[in-house]
Design an enzyme around this catalytic site. Structure first.
Site, PDB file in Angstrom:
ATOM      1  N   ASP A 199       0.854  -1.179   0.000  1.00 21.45           N
ATOM      2  CA  ASP A 199       0.000   0.000   0.000  1.00 21.45           C
ATOM      3  C   ASP A 199       0.899   1.241   0.000  1.00 21.45           C
ATOM      4  O   ASP A 199       2.087   1.156   0.337  1.00 21.45           O
ATOM      5  CB  ASP A 199      -0.885  -0.041   1.253  1.00 21.45           C
ATOM      6  CG  ASP A 199      -1.711   1.213   1.438  1.00 21.45           C
ATOM      7  OD1 ASP A 199      -2.380   1.626   0.473  1.00 21.45           O
ATOM      8  OD2 ASP A 199      -1.671   1.791   2.541  1.00 21.45           O
ATOM      9  N   ASP A 219      -0.304   5.118   0.871  1.00 20.26           N
ATOM     10  CA  ASP A 219      -0.598   6.078   1.931  1.00 20.26           C
ATOM     11  C   ASP A 219      -0.535   5.423   3.303  1.00 20.26           C
ATOM     12  O   ASP A 219      -1.219   4.435   3.573  1.00 20.26           O
ATOM     13  CB  ASP A 219      -1.993   6.689   1.735  1.00 20.26           C
ATOM     14  CG  ASP A 219      -2.080   7.554   0.487  1.00 20.26           C
ATOM     15  OD1 ASP A 219      -1.099   8.253   0.186  1.00 20.26           O
ATOM     16  OD2 ASP A 219      -3.128   7.519  -0.191  1.00 20.26           O
TER      17      ASP A 219
END
Length: 315
Positions: free
Chosen positions: A34, A36
Site C-alpha cells: 500500500d 498512503d
C-alpha cells in the site's frame, strides 16, 4: 518504537512461511505494498522537539489541499475528510457499514476535481510544491528490492498520477542527496516498481475528464485488477508464488486476493487506535508494527530470505 510479531502457535504458520520464503529466495518473491500511511508515515516528521504532531497527507489530500487547485476543491476536501475519514478509521464499524460511505467519499472527491477543471500541469505542480515524506527506511528497502530484482507493486486507493509523480520526485531527490546530479535521465523510479491506483483521464488539452476503470477504494482492493496489466504479463509475475504484503488498513490484507500464491506474509502498520485495534490486527496480519514504525524490520525480513537462500545454494 514497538514491534509486535504474531506467531501462529498452533500451526506454526508464520515460522513455516518464513522458512519457505527463505528456501525459495528472492527469485520467488513478489512485494505488494500500500502507499498512503504504509510507504509514507502517518505523521509528518516533527519540526522540533516541542512541535505538535501533524498528520501526513494522503495522495488525495496532497492534491486536493494544494494551493494550485481551485479554492472550492480545497474547501470541499476539508469537508469530505472531516466527514468520511473518521468512518474509514473507525475501530467499531464493520466493513459493510463503511462501504457506502467510502463509495460516496471517492465519488464526491473525484467529482470535485472534474467539476473544477483540474489540469495535468496542476497535478505535477501540486506534487512539486507538496512536502510528502516517506517512512524511515523507505530508500534502503526499495534499494534492496531493486538489487534483488524483486517486482514491487505499489497498490493504492489513492491517485496514480500523484503517487507516480511523488515517487519520481523522491527518487530524484535521493539521487541528488547521494551526489548523483545527472539530469538527463527520463525516469528515476526503479524499473521493478509499478503503481496500480486510480488513474486520471485527461483530454487533449490536459483537462481532467474522469478516472479510468472501477474506482479503487480502501475496501475493494484486490489483486484481480492486476492480472490484465502489462506490467504483470511482461514480468511473468504469475511465476512468483511468495507474496510479501505491506498495508495499514483492514482492507489491505486482501490486496493479494485473486493471485495463485503458495504463501503470503502480511505485515501490518497499526499507526493509531493501537489499544482498540491491536487484537484484530494480530488476527489479520502475520506481523504488526505499531506507532508509525520504520520499514527497517521489513528490510531485515527480506535480507533473511536472501541470506538463507544463498546459504542453501552454497551447499
Amino acid at each position: 518504537m514497538q514491534y509486535i510479531y504474531r506467531y501462529f502457535t498452533l500451526s506454526h504458520g508464520f515460522a513455516r512461511k518464513v522458512k519457505k520464503f527463505a528456501r525459495d529466495g528472492p527469485e520467488q518473491l513478489l512485494v505488494i505494498a500500500d502507499f498512503d500511511r504504509t510507504l509514507t508515515p502517518y505523521y509528518k516528521p516533527r519540526r522540533g522537539p516541542k512541535a505538535p504532531l501533524e498528520q501526513e497527507s494522503s495522495s488525495h489530500g496532497l492534491l486536493m489541499s494544494s494551493s494550485v487547485v481551485h479554492p472550492q476543491v480545497r474547501v470541499g476536501e476539508r469537508e469530505l475528510f472531516a466527514r468520511f475519514y473518521p468512518v474509514e478509521m473507525s475501530p467499531v464499524l464493520s466493513e459493510s457499514e463503511k462501504l457506502p460511505f467510502m463509495e460516496q467519499w471517492y465519488d464526491k472527491a473525484h467529482g470535485l476535481l472534474v467539476e473544477h477543471a483540474l489540469t495535468k500541469a496542476q497535478v505535477k505542480e501540486a506534487v512539486e510544491l507538496g512536502g510528502l515524506t516517506f517512512r524511515p527506511g523507505f530508500h534502503s528497502l526499495l534499494k534492496l528490492l531493486e538489487t534483488r530484482e524483486v517486482p514491487t507493486l505499489v497498490f493504492s486507493a489513492g491517485i496514480y498520477d500523484v503517487i507516480h509523480a511523488a515517487l519520481e520526485k523522491e527518487f530524484k531527490a535521493e539521487r541528488k542527496r547521494n551526489g548523483d546530479a545527472s539530469s538527463g535521465q527520463q525516469t528515476y523510479t526503479p524499473g521493478n516498481v509499478h503503481v496500480v491506483s486510480n488513474m486520471m483521464r485527461f483530454d487533449a488539452q490536459g483537462r481532467l475528464q474522469g478516472f479510468d476503470g472501477t474506482t479503487i477504494h480502501s475496501l475493494n482492493k484486490s489483486a484481480r485488477v492486476l492480472l490484465d496489466s502489462p506490467f504483470w504479463k511482461k514480468g511473468q509475475l504469475e511465476k512468483r508464488h511468495n507474496v510479501l504484503l505491506l498495508g495499514d488498513s483492514r482492507g489491505d490484507v486482501r490486496m493479494a486476493e485473486g493471485l495463485k500464491t503458495d504463501e503470503i506474509i502480511r505485515v501490518g502498520f497499526l499507526n493509531v487506535h493501537v489499544e482498540e485495534a491491536l487484537e484484530e490486527y494480530l488476527e489479520l496480519y502475520d506481523v504488526v508494527l505499531t506507532h508509525d514504525a520504520s520499514l527497517a524490520s521489513v528490510e531485515m525480513l527480506i535480507e533473511q530470505f536472501a541470506a538463507a537462500s544463498a546459504k542453501e545454494e552454497a551447499h
